[in-house]
Motif scaffolding. Sequence first.
Motif, PDB file in Angstrom:
ATOM      1  N   GLU A 160       0.817  -1.207   0.000  1.00  0.00           N
ATOM      2  CA  GLU A 160       0.000   0.000   0.000  1.00  0.00           C
ATOM      3  C   GLU A 160       0.856   1.265   0.000  1.00  0.00           C
ATOM      4  O   GLU A 160       0.550   2.232  -0.705  1.00  0.00           O
ATOM      5  CB  GLU A 160      -0.940  -0.025   1.217  1.00  0.00           C
ATOM      6  CG  GLU A 160      -2.058  -1.043   1.089  1.00  0.00           C
ATOM      7  CD  GLU A 160      -2.710  -1.387   2.414  1.00  0.00           C
ATOM      8  OE1 GLU A 160      -3.669  -2.171   2.407  1.00  0.00           O
ATOM      9  OE2 GLU A 160      -2.250  -0.884   3.471  1.00  0.00           O
ATOM     10  N   GLN A 161       1.930   1.242   0.762  1.00  0.00           N
ATOM     11  CA  GLN A 161       2.829   2.396   0.781  1.00  0.00           C
ATOM     12  C   GLN A 161       3.415   2.651  -0.605  1.00  0.00           C
ATOM     13  O   GLN A 161       3.506   3.798  -1.055  1.00  0.00           O
ATOM     14  CB  GLN A 161       3.934   2.166   1.813  1.00  0.00           C
ATOM     15  CG  GLN A 161       3.452   2.212   3.250  1.00  0.00           C
ATOM     16  CD  GLN A 161       4.521   1.803   4.249  1.00  0.00           C
ATOM     17  OE1 GLN A 161       5.546   1.215   3.891  1.00  0.00           O
ATOM     18  NE2 GLN A 161       4.286   2.103   5.516  1.00  0.00           N
ATOM     19  N   HIS A 162       3.796   1.575  -1.281  1.00  0.00           N
ATOM     20  CA  HIS A 162       4.347   1.713  -2.635  1.00  0.00           C
ATOM     21  C   HIS A 162       3.281   2.231  -3.600  1.00  0.00           C
ATOM     22  O   HIS A 162       3.550   3.123  -4.420  1.00  0.00           O
ATOM     23  CB  HIS A 162       4.884   0.367  -3.121  1.00  0.00           C
ATOM     24  CG  HIS A 162       5.467   0.417  -4.499  1.00  0.00           C
ATOM     25  ND1 HIS A 162       4.707   0.206  -5.647  1.00  0.00           N
ATOM     26  CD2 HIS A 162       6.744   0.664  -4.929  1.00  0.00           C
ATOM     27  CE1 HIS A 162       5.478   0.317  -6.708  1.00  0.00           C
ATOM     28  NE2 HIS A 162       6.711   0.595  -6.307  1.00  0.00           N
ATOM     29  N   THR A 163       2.076   1.690  -3.499  1.00  0.00           N
ATOM     30  CA  THR A 163       0.994   2.104  -4.397  1.00  0.00           C
ATOM     31  C   THR A 163       0.635   3.572  -4.187  1.00  0.00           C
ATOM     32  O   THR A 163       0.429   4.318  -5.160  1.00  0.00           O
ATOM     33  CB  THR A 163      -0.247   1.228  -4.167  1.00  0.00           C
ATOM     34  OG1 THR A 163       0.092  -0.144  -4.411  1.00  0.00           O
ATOM     35  CG2 THR A 163      -1.384   1.633  -5.093  1.00  0.00           C
ATOM     36  N   ILE A 164       0.567   4.009  -2.954  1.00  0.00           N
ATOM     37  CA  ILE A 164       0.241   5.407  -2.653  1.00  0.00           C
ATOM     38  C   ILE A 164       1.311   6.338  -3.216  1.00  0.00           C
ATOM     39  O   ILE A 164       1.007   7.388  -3.792  1.00  0.00           O
ATOM     40  CB  ILE A 164       0.093   5.598  -1.128  1.00  0.00           C
ATOM     41  CG1 ILE A 164      -1.161   4.859  -0.627  1.00  0.00           C
ATOM     42  CG2 ILE A 164       0.003   7.080  -0.763  1.00  0.00           C
ATOM     43  CD1 ILE A 164      -1.229   4.718   0.876  1.00  0.00           C
ATOM     44  N   ALA A 165       2.564   5.928  -3.092  1.00  0.00           N
ATOM     45  CA  ALA A 165       3.670   6.769  -3.571  1.00  0.00           C
ATOM     46  C   ALA A 165       3.743   6.830  -5.088  1.00  0.00           C
ATOM     47  O   ALA A 165       4.324   7.770  -5.642  1.00  0.00           O
ATOM     48  CB  ALA A 165       4.991   6.247  -3.012  1.00  0.00           C
ATOM     49  N   HIS A 166       3.152   5.848  -5.772  1.00  0.00           N
ATOM     50  CA  HIS A 166       3.222   5.784  -7.232  1.00  0.00           C
ATOM     51  C   HIS A 166       1.826   5.758  -7.850  1.00  0.00           C
ATOM     52  O   HIS A 166       1.587   5.096  -8.857  1.00  0.00           O
ATOM     53  CB  HIS A 166       4.019   4.539  -7.672  1.00  0.00           C
ATOM     54  CG  HIS A 166       5.426   4.524  -7.166  1.00  0.00           C
ATOM     55  ND1 HIS A 166       5.765   4.015  -5.926  1.00  0.00           N
ATOM     56  CD2 HIS A 166       6.583   4.965  -7.719  1.00  0.00           C
ATOM     57  CE1 HIS A 166       7.070   4.133  -5.745  1.00  0.00           C
ATOM     58  NE2 HIS A 166       7.586   4.706  -6.811  1.00  0.00           N
ATOM     59  N   PHE A 167       0.913   6.519  -7.274  1.00  0.00           N
ATOM     60  CA  PHE A 167      -0.488   6.477  -7.694  1.00  0.00           C
ATOM     61  C   PHE A 167      -0.683   7.220  -9.012  1.00  0.00           C
ATOM     62  O   PHE A 167      -0.067   8.250  -9.278  1.00  0.00           O
ATOM     63  CB  PHE A 167      -1.373   7.100  -6.619  1.00  0.00           C
ATOM     64  CG  PHE A 167      -2.809   6.651  -6.691  1.00  0.00           C
ATOM     65  CD1 PHE A 167      -3.153   5.366  -6.334  1.00  0.00           C
ATOM     66  CD2 PHE A 167      -3.814   7.519  -7.118  1.00  0.00           C
ATOM     67  CE1 PHE A 167      -4.475   4.945  -6.384  1.00  0.00           C
ATOM     68  CE2 PHE A 167      -5.128   7.111  -7.173  1.00  0.00           C
ATOM     69  CZ  PHE A 167      -5.463   5.821  -6.807  1.00  0.00           C
ATOM     70  N   ALA A 168      -1.560   6.679  -9.839  1.00  0.00           N
ATOM     71  CA  ALA A 168      -1.853   7.277 -11.149  1.00  0.00           C
ATOM     72  C   ALA A 168      -2.623   8.587 -10.983  1.00  0.00           C
ATOM     73  O   ALA A 168      -3.191   8.865  -9.909  1.00  0.00           O
ATOM     74  CB  ALA A 168      -2.680   6.297 -11.975  1.00  0.00           C
TER      75      ALA A 168
END
Length: 257
Positions: free
Chosen positions: A165-173
């Motif tokens: 989730e941390q990775h997804t939030i940091a690289h969100f579209a």
Amino acid sequence: MAVSLYRSTKSQAKTVVLSSGLGGHAQYWQSQIPVLQQHFHVLTYDQEGVFPESDILPDNYSLPAMAVELQQILEAEKIDQCHFIGHALGGFIGLELARLAPQLVEKLVVVNAWDQLDAHTNRCFATRLTLLRQAGVAAYVQAQALFLYPPAWISTHDQQLVQQEQHTIAHFAPLENVEKRLAALRQYQPKHTAREVNQPVLVIANQDDFLVPWQRGLALSRLISHADFELYPTGGHASSVTQTDWFNHCVLQYLCS
């Protein structure tokens, strides 16, 4: 759009294409690539519009447009025919590709998809959209696990999910792209395409899928001329992640038969 082709040691191996769901990222299939690569060349790709630096998608973005994007990838990679595995939205891309360019697709596996958008699924999408608009990206991403995974699996994989989730939030579209992709999915009518698909199709559903009632997958399979239906009691909406051994065995048995 990032494309990866993992070549099998078998030089004459066929190619299998893996297409992700609403998130659109190729990394979703990490648990399948090594197993499939023993038998096939494996192509994965990140769908259009799913990275922070992505261009804004057109206003009329649609599932057929996503299928055209994949067709262009296959042409660029000089792949004349492939097997196809798609999860939810990714499965619909496969059905559209089979309709648009039937010569490109030999067999399809469609996972936790539907014939028509169920009222329950639509409520889930509406809730996620409200979270994104009113509570922000972090709330949207953190809620995703509740829709994808069974409670017991979440309990034992919490730290793994936190890191993802941390990775997804940091690289969100771009938010606009997320909304356009979700709108395309909600507007899509799979039942019309399904009736035009003549290739062999395996429709997989999971009985404990919180997002999509398994009966919608059964209904989809009944619209396809040459379809098999596989119902597994556990795994949630993302059974390729939570029940990898069963899932990998199931798809290999189908594609290799």
